[in-house]
Design an enzyme around this catalytic site. Structure first.
Site, PDB file in Angstrom:
ATOM      1  N   SER A  26       0.809  -1.236   0.000  1.00  0.00           N
ATOM      2  CA  SER A  26       0.000   0.000   0.000  1.00  0.00           C
ATOM      3  C   SER A  26       0.835   1.275   0.000  1.00  0.00           C
ATOM      4  O   SER A  26       0.401   2.306   0.519  1.00  0.00           O
ATOM      5  CB  SER A  26      -0.965   0.015   1.205  1.00  0.00           C
ATOM      6  OG  SER A  26      -1.832  -1.089   1.171  1.00  0.00           O
ATOM      7  N   GLU A 160       5.065 -15.521  -3.624  1.00  0.00           N
ATOM      8  CA  GLU A 160       4.220 -15.718  -4.799  1.00  0.00           C
ATOM      9  C   GLU A 160       4.596 -14.821  -5.985  1.00  0.00           C
ATOM     10  O   GLU A 160       4.207 -15.089  -7.115  1.00  0.00           O
ATOM     11  CB  GLU A 160       2.737 -15.509  -4.446  1.00  0.00           C
ATOM     12  CG  GLU A 160       2.420 -14.144  -3.882  1.00  0.00           C
ATOM     13  CD  GLU A 160       2.344 -14.156  -2.365  1.00  0.00           C
ATOM     14  OE1 GLU A 160       1.534 -13.399  -1.814  1.00  0.00           O
ATOM     15  OE2 GLU A 160       3.100 -14.927  -1.743  1.00  0.00           O
ATOM     16  N   THR A 199      16.792   5.144   6.717  1.00  0.00           N
ATOM     17  CA  THR A 199      17.014   4.589   5.384  1.00  0.00           C
ATOM     18  C   THR A 199      17.181   3.076   5.372  1.00  0.00           C
ATOM     19  O   THR A 199      17.196   2.465   4.308  1.00  0.00           O
ATOM     20  CB  THR A 199      18.275   5.211   4.746  1.00  0.00           C
ATOM     21  OG1 THR A 199      19.429   4.791   5.494  1.00  0.00           O
ATOM     22  CG2 THR A 199      18.196   6.725   4.732  1.00  0.00           C
ATOM     23  N   CYS A 391     -26.033   0.593 -10.701  1.00  0.00           N
ATOM     24  CA  CYS A 391     -26.139  -0.867 -10.737  1.00  0.00           C
ATOM     25  C   CYS A 391     -27.181  -1.347  -9.728  1.00  0.00           C
ATOM     26  O   CYS A 391     -28.367  -1.168  -9.959  1.00  0.00           O
ATOM     27  CB  CYS A 391     -24.768  -1.494 -10.509  1.00  0.00           C
ATOM     28  SG  CYS A 391     -24.695  -3.237 -11.019  1.00  0.00           S
ATOM     29  N   LEU A 392     -26.772  -1.902  -8.593  1.00  0.00           N
ATOM     30  CA  LEU A 392     -27.735  -2.293  -7.568  1.00  0.00           C
ATOM     31  C   LEU A 392     -28.545  -1.083  -7.106  1.00  0.00           C
ATOM     32  O   LEU A 392     -29.725  -1.208  -6.758  1.00  0.00           O
ATOM     33  CB  LEU A 392     -27.017  -2.935  -6.382  1.00  0.00           C
ATOM     34  CG  LEU A 392     -27.890  -3.354  -5.197  1.00  0.00           C
ATOM     35  CD1 LEU A 392     -28.987  -4.323  -5.614  1.00  0.00           C
ATOM     36  CD2 LEU A 392     -27.044  -3.954  -4.081  1.00  0.00           C
ATOM     37  N   MET A 394     -29.673   1.297  -8.956  1.00  0.00           N
ATOM     38  CA  MET A 394     -30.798   1.435  -9.879  1.00  0.00           C
ATOM     39  C   MET A 394     -31.855   0.374  -9.587  1.00  0.00           C
ATOM     40  O   MET A 394     -33.063   0.654  -9.580  1.00  0.00           O
ATOM     41  CB  MET A 394     -30.325   1.277 -11.325  1.00  0.00           C
ATOM     42  CG  MET A 394     -31.453   1.453 -12.345  1.00  0.00           C
ATOM     43  SD  MET A 394     -31.147   0.739 -13.977  1.00  0.00           S
ATOM     44  CE  MET A 394     -32.163  -0.730 -13.925  1.00  0.00           C
ATOM     45  N   GLN A 395     -31.416  -0.848  -9.326  1.00  0.00           N
ATOM     46  CA  GLN A 395     -32.355  -1.923  -9.057  1.00  0.00           C
ATOM     47  C   GLN A 395     -33.167  -1.646  -7.790  1.00  0.00           C
ATOM     48  O   GLN A 395     -34.368  -1.926  -7.729  1.00  0.00           O
ATOM     49  CB  GLN A 395     -31.602  -3.248  -8.955  1.00  0.00           C
ATOM     50  CG  GLN A 395     -30.927  -3.647 -10.262  1.00  0.00           C
ATOM     51  CD  GLN A 395     -30.088  -4.906 -10.144  1.00  0.00           C
ATOM     52  OE1 GLN A 395     -30.033  -5.539  -9.091  1.00  0.00           O
ATOM     53  NE2 GLN A 395     -29.430  -5.291 -11.229  1.00  0.00           N
ATOM     54  N   GLU A 415     -32.712 -12.127  -6.951  1.00  0.00           N
ATOM     55  CA  GLU A 415     -31.422 -12.359  -6.307  1.00  0.00           C
ATOM     56  C   GLU A 415     -31.595 -12.452  -4.797  1.00  0.00           C
ATOM     57  O   GLU A 415     -30.896 -13.217  -4.127  1.00  0.00           O
ATOM     58  CB  GLU A 415     -30.452 -11.220  -6.640  1.00  0.00           C
ATOM     59  CG  GLU A 415     -29.090 -11.366  -5.966  1.00  0.00           C
ATOM     60  CD  GLU A 415     -28.148 -10.196  -6.233  1.00  0.00           C
ATOM     61  OE1 GLU A 415     -26.979 -10.274  -5.796  1.00  0.00           O
ATOM     62  OE2 GLU A 415     -28.566  -9.208  -6.858  1.00  0.00           O
ATOM     63  N   HIS A 528     -21.869   1.099 -14.795  1.00  0.00           N
ATOM     64  CA  HIS A 528     -20.963   1.751 -13.840  1.00  0.00           C
ATOM     65  C   HIS A 528     -20.272   2.940 -14.513  1.00  0.00           C
ATOM     66  O   HIS A 528     -19.169   2.803 -15.058  1.00  0.00           O
ATOM     67  CB  HIS A 528     -19.913   0.757 -13.339  1.00  0.00           C
ATOM     68  CG  HIS A 528     -20.441  -0.267 -12.401  1.00  0.00           C
ATOM     69  ND1 HIS A 528     -20.428  -0.112 -11.031  1.00  0.00           N
ATOM     70  CD2 HIS A 528     -21.024  -1.474 -12.642  1.00  0.00           C
ATOM     71  CE1 HIS A 528     -20.970  -1.188 -10.465  1.00  0.00           C
ATOM     72  NE2 HIS A 528     -21.341  -2.024 -11.412  1.00  0.00           N
ATOM     73  N   GLU A 530     -18.692   5.339 -13.251  1.00  0.00           N
ATOM     74  CA  GLU A 530     -17.463   5.755 -12.573  1.00  0.00           C
ATOM     75  C   GLU A 530     -16.211   5.228 -13.270  1.00  0.00           C
ATOM     76  O   GLU A 530     -15.135   5.815 -13.160  1.00  0.00           O
ATOM     77  CB  GLU A 530     -17.468   5.312 -11.108  1.00  0.00           C
ATOM     78  CG  GLU A 530     -17.404   3.817 -10.849  1.00  0.00           C
ATOM     79  CD  GLU A 530     -18.760   3.148 -10.746  1.00  0.00           C
ATOM     80  OE1 GLU A 530     -18.857   2.089 -10.083  1.00  0.00           O
ATOM     81  OE2 GLU A 530     -19.718   3.667 -11.352  1.00  0.00           O
TER      82      GLU A 530
END
Length: 559
Positions: A26, A160, A199, A391-392, A394-395, A415, A528, A530
């Site tokens: 981060s 990894e 450092t 999305c949701l 609007m629903q 759903e 979406h 955004e």
């Protein structure tokens, strides 16, 4: 290796910058990479980006927002890391599924080749097969770009990420001197008790990188204050880099200041010099204007963001930035009030939302907190507060309209309630994909990964609508990420109740945008928006929403 040689010859004109991070996660590798791209673009250099993520998931689409943060969706329907959102916001690039590879995706490709028989007679190994696949992903991305910026996810020392690091180590031989750079982002912490910058973490991080054969060319040193000249000299000495290649990456008030600060430190000069790029003098006036508007706004507006993942704000990264962009377009500071939708269920909408200038309900999955979101819609509708549902969101607006205006008791999404008497939102089992010219099919038994309606789809807007007023054109294309859709069986009933269908797919089958009559500004979109907003080109819906919210604020203040 022949594979590496062929790849290098294929993309001989393209230069590569490999960005790694050390000490802690981060630190902002994505922002650093994006800012490098912005600086190079300002100097007339064409760039593109690749993010390599070390996790085993094929993509982040099935991961919890609490685990991964936002899933960014590209035009071609890839579910990707949120850093691709930074790339698109800072630079004039459109990312694609080629712009993000995970360990899972790399291994999946190699294992598929092995099953197909591509490696008959050979033992499939990390080196060379996995590393060759990674190198192929890196070089296949470039077309006519001058520079490809490759960000390696994770932190140096993570087990990894080793195959990715080995692959970029090998790239130095296939690309040749002067065609690559290793840039390492590290931390120089301030220890309050000692009143000193330290450092040693940077030294150890670089040592770890050197131990696997990578010598960084430039160090970006994240710090909360400028690094003194003598400290830069010390870091350069112990980390084997030039003194002018030790760059302070100082904390800033707004992320859009990062390109300006890195330019002041001379980062773009070092990159241009080391890669021998033909570059013009940089013009950063657009970034200066953006920063001024963010830090010195003329107006203020407060928006309630009613979500279910508010404990991890990275879940709404693009959304928060798009609201900031809407503020930039209106010369306004957008203050976010984070509202947990489950708290609305417990305390009531008026308690949680009173005094808000605008209300936004974003996307999400699952039933948790949904009734709180629906209550937020009802409060916005009845109180005439500007409402933006995505999305949701609007629903939820459709469900609230069905229940309280159309008289459809028990209306819901299938759903959340499989046996609802009125499934105004339902699982659509087939739709036309304009990109491939095919009909896509799915059902409840389909795999969860990659089975949603994903990517950019066209939409036609209705005359006289808020949507058309905002966009200024009748045809648009926006990015989707959802499984459930508006149920056209209830179209006439909901329209009679006051719902306005202001955006439809070209074939008229998919409802994309809804609005409400007799409301100052109420809009829900299935897509979406955004994902396509940038500080230089704020999305028209966010611009219109912030403008409407400010008008609401002014009217409230006069009362």
């Amino acid at each position: 290796m022949k594979v590496g040689t062929d790849m290098a010859e294929k993309k001989a004109k393209t230069k590569y910058i490999f960005v790694t991070g050390g000490v802690v996660s981060s630190l902002g590798k994505g922002l650093a990479a994006s800012s490098m791209g912005a600086l190079l673009e300002a100097r007339g250099i064409k760039v593109t980006f690749l993010k390599l993520d070390p996790y085993i998931n094929v993509d982040p689409g099935t991961m919890s927002p609490f685990q991964h943060g936002e899933v960014f969706v590209t035009d071609d329907g890839a579910e990707t890391d949120l850093d691709l959102g930074h790339y698109e916001r800072y630079c004039n690039v459109t990312t694609s599924r080629k712009s993000n590879y995970t360990s899972g995706k790399i291994y999946y490709n190699v294992i598929s080749k092995e099953r197909r028989g591509d490696y008959l007679g050979g033992t499939v190994q990390v080196v060379p097969h996995i590393t060759d696949e990674i190198k192929r992903a890196i070089t296949d991305l470039a077309t006519d770009e001058d520079v490809v910026i490759v960000e390696i996810g994770g932190t140096i020392g993570d087990i990894e990420s080793l195959p990715f690091l080995e692959a970029i180590r090998q790239m130095r031989y296939t690309l040749g001197k002067g065609n690559y750079l290793y840039i390492h982002l590290t931390l120089v912490p301030y220890i309050k008790a000692a009143d000193e910058l330290k450092t040693k973490p940077t030294q150890h991080s670089v040592k770890e990188l050197q131990s696997i054969g990578i010598q960084p060319n430039i160090l970006l040193c994240r710090s909360d204050r400028p690094l003194p000249r003598e400290m830069k000299r010390k870091i350069a000495l112990f980390c084997n880099v030039e003194e002018n290649a030790v760059i302070t990456a100082q904390d800033v008030d707004t992320i859009y200041e990062v390109p300006l600060h890195l330019h002041e430190e001379g980062l773009d000069d070092r990159i241009v010099e080391m890669l021998d790029l033909k570059a013009q003098r940089g013009d950063l006036s657009v970034w200066e204007t953006i920063v001024k508007r963010v830090k010195q706004p003329l107006k203020n507006v407060t928006i309630a963001l009613v979500g279910k993942y508010v404990d991890l704000k990275e879940s709404y990264k693009s959304l928060c930035e798009a609201l900031t962009h809407g503020g930039i377009a209106n010369d306004a500071k957008v203050s976010l009030c984070w509202v947990d939708s489950e708290e609305i269920e417990a305390k009531g909408a008026e308690v949680m939302l009173k005094g808000m200038d605008g209300i936004l309900v974003p996307g999400g999955f699952g039933i948790r907190g949904v009734e709180g979101k629906i209550a937020a819609v009802k409060y916005a509708r009845e109180s005439k507060i500007p409402y933006f549902g995505i999305c949701l969101g609007m629903q939820c607006a459709v469900i609230e309209t069905a229940r309280n205006l159309a008289g459809l008791a028990g209306a819901n999404s299938s759903e959340f309630e499989a046996k609802t008497p009125h499934p105004v939102i339902y699982l659509i089992e087939q739709w036309y994909d304009h990109r491939t010219g095919t009909v896509q099919k799915r059902d409840l038994a389909s795999d969860k990964g990659g089975s949603m309606r994903l990517g950019a789809y066209p939409c036609k807007l209705t005359k006289g609508s808020l949507a058309l007023e905002a966009y200024g054109k009748e045809e648009i294309a926006e990015r989707h990420r959802h499984r459930y859709e508006f149920n056209n069986k209830y179209l006439d009933q909901l329209k009679k109740a006051g719902l306005v269908i202001s955006g439809l797919s070209p074939d008229g089958e998919l409802v994309e945008i809804v609005e409400l009559k007799d409301h100052p500004w109420f809009l829900g979109c299935q897509f979406h928006p955004e994902f396509k907003s940038t500080p230089r080109n704020p999305h028209p819906l966010f611009t219109a929403f912030i403008a409407a919210s400010f008008r609401n604020r002014e009217q409230r203040m006069k009362q």
